[in-house]
Design a protein around this motif. Structure first.
Motif, PDB file in Angstrom:
ATOM      1  N   LEU A   1       0.805  -1.233   0.000  1.00 53.52           N
ATOM      2  CA  LEU A   1       0.000   0.000   0.000  1.00 53.52           C
ATOM      3  C   LEU A   1       0.839   1.285   0.000  1.00 53.52           C
ATOM      4  CD1 LEU A   1      -2.904   1.037  -0.013  1.00 53.52           C
ATOM      5  CD2 LEU A   1      -2.839   1.050   2.482  1.00 53.52           C
ATOM      6  N   PRO A   2       1.847   1.435   0.875  1.00 50.82           N
ATOM      7  CA  PRO A   2       2.631   2.689   0.827  1.00 50.82           C
ATOM      8  C   PRO A   2       3.343   2.896  -0.503  1.00 50.82           C
ATOM      9  CG  PRO A   2       3.024   1.509   2.877  1.00 50.82           C
ATOM     10  CD  PRO A   2       2.256   0.591   1.988  1.00 50.82           C
ATOM     11  N   LEU A   3       3.844   1.809  -1.114  1.00 52.38           N
ATOM     12  CA  LEU A   3       4.507   1.941  -2.414  1.00 52.38           C
ATOM     13  C   LEU A   3       3.520   2.423  -3.471  1.00 52.38           C
ATOM     14  CD1 LEU A   3       6.698  -1.294  -2.398  1.00 52.38           C
ATOM     15  CD2 LEU A   3       7.529   1.052  -2.320  1.00 52.38           C
ATOM     16  N   TRP A   4       2.330   1.813  -3.502  1.00 54.33           N
ATOM     17  CA  TRP A   4       1.314   2.194  -4.490  1.00 54.33           C
ATOM     18  C   TRP A   4       0.862   3.632  -4.278  1.00 54.33           C
ATOM     19  CZ3 TRP A   4      -3.907   3.510  -3.910  1.00 54.33           C
ATOM     20  CH2 TRP A   4      -4.638   3.564  -5.106  1.00 54.33           C
ATOM     21  N   ILE A   5       0.635   4.025  -3.026  1.00 51.96           N
ATOM     22  CA  ILE A   5       0.196   5.398  -2.739  1.00 51.96           C
ATOM     23  C   ILE A   5       1.263   6.407  -3.164  1.00 51.96           C
ATOM     24  CG2 ILE A   5      -0.301   7.023  -0.862  1.00 51.96           C
ATOM     25  CD1 ILE A   5      -1.765   4.785   0.569  1.00 51.96           C
ATOM     26  N   SER A   6       2.533   6.091  -2.884  1.00 50.42           N
ATOM     27  CA  SER A   6       3.602   7.015  -3.275  1.00 50.42           C
ATOM     28  C   SER A   6       3.704   7.136  -4.792  1.00 50.42           C
ATOM     29  CB  SER A   6       4.932   6.550  -2.692  1.00 50.42           C
ATOM     30  OG  SER A   6       5.259   5.250  -3.158  1.00 50.42           O
ATOM     31  N   PHE A   7       3.512   6.018  -5.510  1.00 48.37           N
ATOM     32  CA  PHE A   7       3.533   6.075  -6.977  1.00 48.37           C
ATOM     33  C   PHE A   7       2.376   6.925  -7.496  1.00 48.37           C
ATOM     34  CE2 PHE A   7       5.638   1.658  -6.953  1.00 48.37           C
ATOM     35  CZ  PHE A   7       6.886   2.238  -6.772  1.00 48.37           C
ATOM     36  N   MET A   8       1.194   6.741  -6.912  1.00 50.64           N
ATOM     37  CA  MET A   8       0.030   7.493  -7.367  1.00 50.64           C
ATOM     38  C   MET A   8       0.188   8.993  -7.097  1.00 50.64           C
ATOM     39  SD  MET A   8      -2.195   5.577  -8.878  1.00 50.64           S
ATOM     40  CE  MET A   8      -0.759   4.818  -9.618  1.00 50.64           C
ATOM     41  N   ILE A   9       0.666   9.341  -5.907  1.00 47.41           N
ATOM     42  CA  ILE A   9       0.847  10.762  -5.576  1.00 47.41           C
ATOM     43  C   ILE A   9       1.866  11.395  -6.515  1.00 47.41           C
ATOM     44  CG2 ILE A   9       1.714  12.351  -3.808  1.00 47.41           C
ATOM     45  CD1 ILE A   9       0.519  10.479  -1.704  1.00 47.41           C
ATOM     46  N   PHE A  10       2.972  10.691  -6.735  1.00 45.88           N
ATOM     47  CA  PHE A  10       4.004  11.228  -7.634  1.00 45.88           C
ATOM     48  C   PHE A  10       3.472  11.373  -9.056  1.00 45.88           C
ATOM     49  CE2 PHE A  10       7.426  10.575 -10.691  1.00 45.88           C
ATOM     50  CZ  PHE A  10       8.334  11.547 -10.292  1.00 45.88           C
ATOM     51  N   GLY A  11       2.757  10.340  -9.543  1.00 48.19           N
ATOM     52  CA  GLY A  11       2.248  10.361 -10.904  1.00 48.19           C
ATOM     53  C   GLY A  11       1.229  11.465 -11.140  1.00 48.19           C
ATOM     54  N   TRP A  12       0.251  11.601 -10.223  1.00 50.11           N
ATOM     55  CA  TRP A  12      -0.805  12.588 -10.434  1.00 50.11           C
ATOM     56  C   TRP A  12      -0.336  14.017 -10.201  1.00 50.11           C
ATOM     57  CZ3 TRP A  12      -4.969  11.684 -13.070  1.00 50.11           C
ATOM     58  CH2 TRP A  12      -5.481  10.384 -13.146  1.00 50.11           C
ATOM     59  N   LEU A  13       0.714  14.202  -9.397  1.00 48.05           N
ATOM     60  CA  LEU A  13       1.222  15.560  -9.172  1.00 48.05           C
ATOM     61  C   LEU A  13       2.225  15.985 -10.234  1.00 48.05           C
ATOM     62  CD1 LEU A  13       1.728  15.699  -5.281  1.00 48.05           C
ATOM     63  CD2 LEU A  13      -0.118  16.694  -6.643  1.00 48.05           C
ATOM     64  N   MET A  14       3.085  15.051 -10.662  1.00 51.06           N
ATOM     65  CA  MET A  14       4.178  15.416 -11.568  1.00 51.06           C
ATOM     66  C   MET A  14       3.841  15.134 -13.033  1.00 51.06           C
ATOM     67  SD  MET A  14       6.183  16.547  -9.281  1.00 51.06           S
ATOM     68  CE  MET A  14       7.632  16.881 -10.266  1.00 51.06           C
ATOM     69  N   ASN A  15       3.078  14.074 -13.307  1.00 51.91           N
ATOM     70  CA  ASN A  15       2.756  13.686 -14.687  1.00 51.91           C
ATOM     71  C   ASN A  15       1.251  13.490 -14.840  1.00 51.91           C
ATOM     72  OD1 ASN A  15       5.538  13.571 -15.431  1.00 51.91           O
ATOM     73  ND2 ASN A  15       5.686  11.522 -14.546  1.00 51.91           N
ATOM     74  N   THR A  16       0.494  14.562 -14.624  1.00 53.78           N
ATOM     75  CA  THR A  16      -0.966  14.447 -14.628  1.00 53.78           C
ATOM     76  C   THR A  16      -1.499  14.016 -15.987  1.00 53.78           C
ATOM     77  OG1 THR A  16      -1.011  16.237 -13.002  1.00 53.78           O
ATOM     78  CG2 THR A  16      -3.102  15.629 -14.018  1.00 53.78           C
ATOM     79  N   ASN A  17      -1.031  14.640 -17.052  1.00 53.50           N
ATOM     80  CA  ASN A  17      -1.496  14.281 -18.399  1.00 53.50           C
ATOM     81  C   ASN A  17      -1.141  12.841 -18.741  1.00 53.50           C
ATOM     82  OD1 ASN A  17      -2.513  16.859 -18.815  1.00 53.50           O
ATOM     83  ND2 ASN A  17      -0.584  17.622 -19.678  1.00 53.50           N
ATOM     84  N   HIS A  18       0.037  12.420 -18.323  1.00 60.08           N
ATOM     85  CA  HIS A  18       0.467  11.037 -18.574  1.00 60.08           C
ATOM     86  C   HIS A  18      -0.447  10.047 -17.867  1.00 60.08           C
ATOM     87  CE1 HIS A  18       3.268   7.817 -19.529  1.00 60.08           C
ATOM     88  NE2 HIS A  18       3.294   7.475 -18.261  1.00 60.08           N
ATOM     89  N   MET A  19      -0.876  10.374 -16.651  1.00 63.45           N
ATOM     90  CA  MET A  19      -1.766   9.485 -15.894  1.00 63.45           C
ATOM     91  C   MET A  19      -3.155   9.430 -16.540  1.00 63.45           C
ATOM     92  SD  MET A  19       0.030   8.198 -13.458  1.00 63.45           S
ATOM     93  CE  MET A  19      -1.186   7.545 -12.328  1.00 63.45           C
TER      94      MET A  19
END
Length: 219
Positions: free
Chosen positions: A102-120
């Protein structure tokens, strides 16, 4: 007593403990610099190097392979420890596996949606999807993304539980069998134990490689 008596190799304990300072520096230097590595160490370093190269291909972040190699090593050691009698198998419980996933997945999601929103957002609709099916594909991709930590945790714990249960159930039938069947049972238990060792390695590798694949989607 004179000025040079401070250099005398003697102490209050009637032992020449001062000479210990001659080899004191060897304690401060890591053993890998002055001891010849054993075959086990060489094999372990080669395994970690191969994992580093494999994770490096999937991930673009420098230094991220260290975290995944540590994750692989941690799960592998816990899986192997659980094969010994009377040792608690922590990797067969959802409390531990879900805490890792869970912490790994949450950290990936937070990083992805904040830094690469269009990519997500582009990941929610596969390439070539007809416009009429796009809302359904967004729902399906969102659900599959949300259940990823659960599938990671359940996969690891279920595989560890299954092998241990099989070994336990077969072992409990021993007192009711004849000598011939007991010999067959012992051979079967040894083969299952070898299979469990392979499962321990495979499941730790699968957990680490799937985590790498999930992280590569958000970068």
């Amino acid at each position: 007593m004179n000025l040079f008596s401070s250099f005398d190799p003697s102490t209050n304990f009637n032992l020449s403990l001062n000479w210990m300072s001659t080899l004191m520096f060897m304690i401060m230097i890591p053993s890998m610099f002055w001891l010849i590595p054993s075959r086990f160490n060489v094999l372990w370093y080669k395994i970690l190097y191969i994992l580093h190269l494999e994770f490096k291909i999937l991930m673009n972040q420098k230094g991220a392979t260290l975290m995944l190699i540590s994750l692989f090593s941690f799960i592998l050691m816990n899986n192997f420890l659980g094969l010994f009698p009377y040792i608690f198998t922590s990797s067969s419980h959802m409390v531990m596996t879900f805490t890792l996933a869970l912490p790994l997945w949450i950290s990936f999601m937070i990083f992805g949606w904040l830094m690469n929103t269009n990519h997500m957002f582009t990941h929610l609709v596969p390439q070539g999807t007809p416009p009429i099916l796009m809302p359904f594909m967004v729902c399906i991709e969102t659900i599959s993304n949300i259940i990823r930590p659960g599938t990671l945790a359940i996969r690891l714990s279920a595989n560890m539980i299954a092998g241990h249960l099989l070994l336990t159930l077969l072992g409990n039938t021993g007192p009711m069998l004849s000598m011939m069947l007991i010999n067959i049972l012992i051979i079967t238990q040894i083969l299952l134990l070898i299979l469990e060792m392979a499962v321990s390695i495979i499941q730790s590798y699968v957990f680490a490689i799937l985590t790498t694949l999930y992280s590569s989607e958000v970068i």
